[in-house]
Design a protein around this motif. Structure first.
Motif, PDB file in Angstrom:
ATOM      1  N   ARG A 268      53.662  55.864  36.211  1.00  0.00           N
ATOM      2  CA  ARG A 268      53.240  54.677  36.963  1.00  0.00           C
ATOM      3  C   ARG A 268      52.147  55.018  37.962  1.00  0.00           C
ATOM      4  NH1 ARG A 268      59.295  52.032  37.817  1.00  0.00           N
ATOM      5  NH2 ARG A 268      59.055  50.409  36.204  1.00  0.00           N
ATOM      6  N   LEU A 269      52.309  56.132  38.649  1.00  0.00           N
ATOM      7  CA  LEU A 269      51.306  56.534  39.626  1.00  0.00           C
ATOM      8  C   LEU A 269      49.982  56.880  38.941  1.00  0.00           C
ATOM      9  CD1 LEU A 269      53.482  58.670  42.058  1.00  0.00           C
ATOM     10  CD2 LEU A 269      52.455  56.428  42.521  1.00  0.00           C
ATOM     11  N   GLU A 270      50.048  57.476  37.760  1.00  0.00           N
ATOM     12  CA  GLU A 270      48.822  57.766  37.018  1.00  0.00           C
ATOM     13  C   GLU A 270      48.071  56.481  36.689  1.00  0.00           C
ATOM     14  OE1 GLU A 270      49.925  59.951  33.569  1.00  0.00           O
ATOM     15  OE2 GLU A 270      50.195  61.847  34.638  1.00  0.00           O
ATOM     16  N   ARG A 271      48.810  55.464  36.254  1.00  0.00           N
ATOM     17  CA  ARG A 271      48.167  54.185  35.922  1.00  0.00           C
ATOM     18  C   ARG A 271      47.560  53.543  37.173  1.00  0.00           C
ATOM     19  NH1 ARG A 271      49.728  52.237  30.808  1.00  0.00           N
ATOM     20  NH2 ARG A 271      50.170  54.076  29.545  1.00  0.00           N
ATOM     21  N   CYS A 272      48.288  53.608  38.283  1.00  0.00           N
ATOM     22  CA  CYS A 272      47.759  53.045  39.526  1.00  0.00           C
ATOM     23  C   CYS A 272      46.506  53.784  39.969  1.00  0.00           C
ATOM     24  CB  CYS A 272      48.820  53.114  40.634  1.00  0.00           C
ATOM     25  SG  CYS A 272      50.229  52.018  40.382  1.00  0.00           S
ATOM     26  N   ARG A 273      46.532  55.098  39.860  1.00  0.00           N
ATOM     27  CA  ARG A 273      45.363  55.894  40.250  1.00  0.00           C
ATOM     28  C   ARG A 273      44.157  55.535  39.388  1.00  0.00           C
ATOM     29  NH1 ARG A 273      44.942  62.464  39.876  1.00  0.00           N
ATOM     30  NH2 ARG A 273      45.308  61.960  37.684  1.00  0.00           N
ATOM     31  N   ARG A 274      44.385  55.366  38.101  1.00  0.00           N
ATOM     32  CA  ARG A 274      43.292  54.987  37.207  1.00  0.00           C
ATOM     33  C   ARG A 274      42.700  53.644  37.596  1.00  0.00           C
ATOM     34  NH1 ARG A 274      45.057  53.031  31.471  1.00  0.00           N
ATOM     35  NH2 ARG A 274      45.600  51.290  32.819  1.00  0.00           N
ATOM     36  N   ASP A 275      43.573  52.669  37.895  1.00  0.00           N
ATOM     37  CA  ASP A 275      43.092  51.328  38.260  1.00  0.00           C
ATOM     38  C   ASP A 275      42.368  51.336  39.600  1.00  0.00           C
ATOM     39  OD1 ASP A 275      44.172  50.455  35.923  1.00  0.00           O
ATOM     40  OD2 ASP A 275      45.734  49.198  36.816  1.00  0.00           O
ATOM     41  N   LEU A 276      42.829  52.134  40.534  1.00  0.00           N
ATOM     42  CA  LEU A 276      42.167  52.200  41.838  1.00  0.00           C
ATOM     43  C   LEU A 276      40.761  52.794  41.729  1.00  0.00           C
ATOM     44  CD1 LEU A 276      45.151  53.411  44.055  1.00  0.00           C
ATOM     45  CD2 LEU A 276      44.016  51.183  44.183  1.00  0.00           C
ATOM     46  N   ALA A 277      40.536  53.623  40.737  1.00  0.00           N
ATOM     47  CA  ALA A 277      39.220  54.224  40.540  1.00  0.00           C
ATOM     48  C   ALA A 277      38.313  53.391  39.641  1.00  0.00           C
ATOM     49  CB  ALA A 277      39.389  55.625  39.945  1.00  0.00           C
ATOM     50  N   ASP A 278      38.816  52.286  39.122  1.00  0.00           N
ATOM     51  CA  ASP A 278      38.064  51.445  38.194  1.00  0.00           C
ATOM     52  C   ASP A 278      37.233  50.420  38.974  1.00  0.00           C
ATOM     53  OD1 ASP A 278      37.092  49.750  36.256  1.00  0.00           O
ATOM     54  OD2 ASP A 278      38.990  49.567  35.172  1.00  0.00           O
ATOM     55  N   PRO A 279      35.901  50.506  38.941  1.00  0.00           N
ATOM     56  CA  PRO A 279      35.063  49.557  39.701  1.00  0.00           C
ATOM     57  C   PRO A 279      35.299  48.103  39.308  1.00  0.00           C
ATOM     58  CG  PRO A 279      33.753  51.405  38.895  1.00  0.00           C
ATOM     59  CD  PRO A 279      35.085  51.503  38.224  1.00  0.00           C
TER      60      PRO A 279
END
Length: 337
Positions: A268-279
């Motif tokens: 879950r944290l990996e997915r959140c991290r990916r979304d936070l880095a997505d412009p």
């Protein structure tokens, strides 16, 4: 991935509309013929120890392995063809097997075969993959395997879907894997195929215990990934969905070095991290991103994120808005070792 061969031809290069070319870059040589006025195919290959995975993108053609090529080279391999778009027809042992999108077919390369690749629309292509491996790797008896050669198998549900998605992820970005991963990934592929065939045999009792365990872990991990957005996702729910006890589920994850809950939280944290880095998601509130992946308590999410990555979610997003910010690379789901 390295390109094994790019094949193309047209009347403009003095090649007739019907032409033949022998492809020798694969584990078993084959002939390719086509009636197209312009023909193009791209093959890419990943070596996983004794297992060879090939991506295929081709215009209409026929692939033929006649007896003379078998006499020249016969390493004793099975091949599984997986179709993602278009279709083909396998002709082996006087039996024709049509294979459509999201279907598979297994055949023996020690016996002559002919495969007709046929797109489903004009000016389109057939796209898929081939998995080639020694017959001796499949943990089933010859009689059991023979029941499924030249037989259509589904990639739309169950283990078939798991196998198809695994191959697609592998071919999408093979460079992320280390050389040491090759044998392990090849074993996973063969295990998934064995599990698929055992499922068709009405039970997995035919499989060795270690194969059943590895396949079950992959199935559980796929289920978790598909349900990360459910706040109610828990070890008991996961165990129930796979008809095993919670104790058996925890035992399954012990070799991974984490508990089930820890593994779910990390994904879950990996997915959140990916979304936070997505412009493209910069307009979405941080709490909405967390909730999307099942973390509904903003304060709790913030604590978990900081503990995992050393910064707050807000600071992490800010860092990745700046020019030159580091790019996040997320690995594929873990596979059993």
């Amino acid at each position: 991935m390295r390109t094994v061969r790019e094949i193309q031809g047209s009347p403009t290069d003095e090649r007739p509309p019907h032409w033949r070319e022998e492809v020798t870059g694969l584990a078993v040589p084959v002939e390719v013929t086509s009636d197209c006025e312009w023909y193009h195919a791209e093959l890419g290959m990943v070596e996983l120890g004794p297992v060879q995975v090939t991506s295929v993108l081709t215009a209409p053609c026929t692939v033929h392995r006649p007896s003379r090529l078998i006499r020249r080279s016969d390493p004793g391999l099975f091949q599984l063809n997986l179709i993602w778009s278009g279709g083909n027809v396998l002709d082996q042992d006087r039996s024709q097997t049509p294979v459509a999108s999201n279907e598979m077919v297994l055949y023996d390369t020690s016996r002559p075969f002919r495969i007709a690749a046929r797109p489903t629309a004009p000016n389109s292509v057939v796209q898929g993959a081939g998995i080639m491996f020694p017959r001796t790797l499949l943990p089933l008896t010859p009689a059991q395997v023979n029941r499924f050669t030249a037989t259509r198998l589904s990639a739309r549900e169950g283990v078939g879907t798991l196998l198809s998605e695994f191959v697609a992820r592998l071919l999408h970005d093979p460079e992320q894997y280390q050389t040491d991963d090759a044998i392990r990934l090849g074993t996973v592929l063969v295990d998934l195929l064995a599990a698929l065939l055992a499922q068709e045999l009405d039970g997995d009792c035919a499989l060795p215990a270690d194969t059943r365990q590895r396949t079950l872990l992959l199935s559980v991990q796929a289920f978790i990934h598909q349900n990360l957005g459910d706040p109610e996702l828990s070890p008991s729910l996961i165990a129930s969905a796979h008809n095993i006890s919670a104790r058996s589920l925890h035992r399954l994850f012990q070799p991974q070095g984490s508990t089930v809950a820890e593994w779910v939280r990390a994904r879950r944290l990996e997915r959140c991290r990916r979304d936070l880095a997505d412009p493209s998601l910069s307009h979405r509130p941080i709490h909405a991103i967390a909730a999307r992946w099942g973390l509904t308590d903003p304060a709790h999410f913030s604590r978990l994120f900081r503990a995992a990555y050393g910064v707050s979610p807000q600071d992490y997003r800010h860092q990745h808005r700046r020019p030159g910010g580091s790019r996040v690379h997320l690995s594929l789901p873990a596979v059993p070792r």
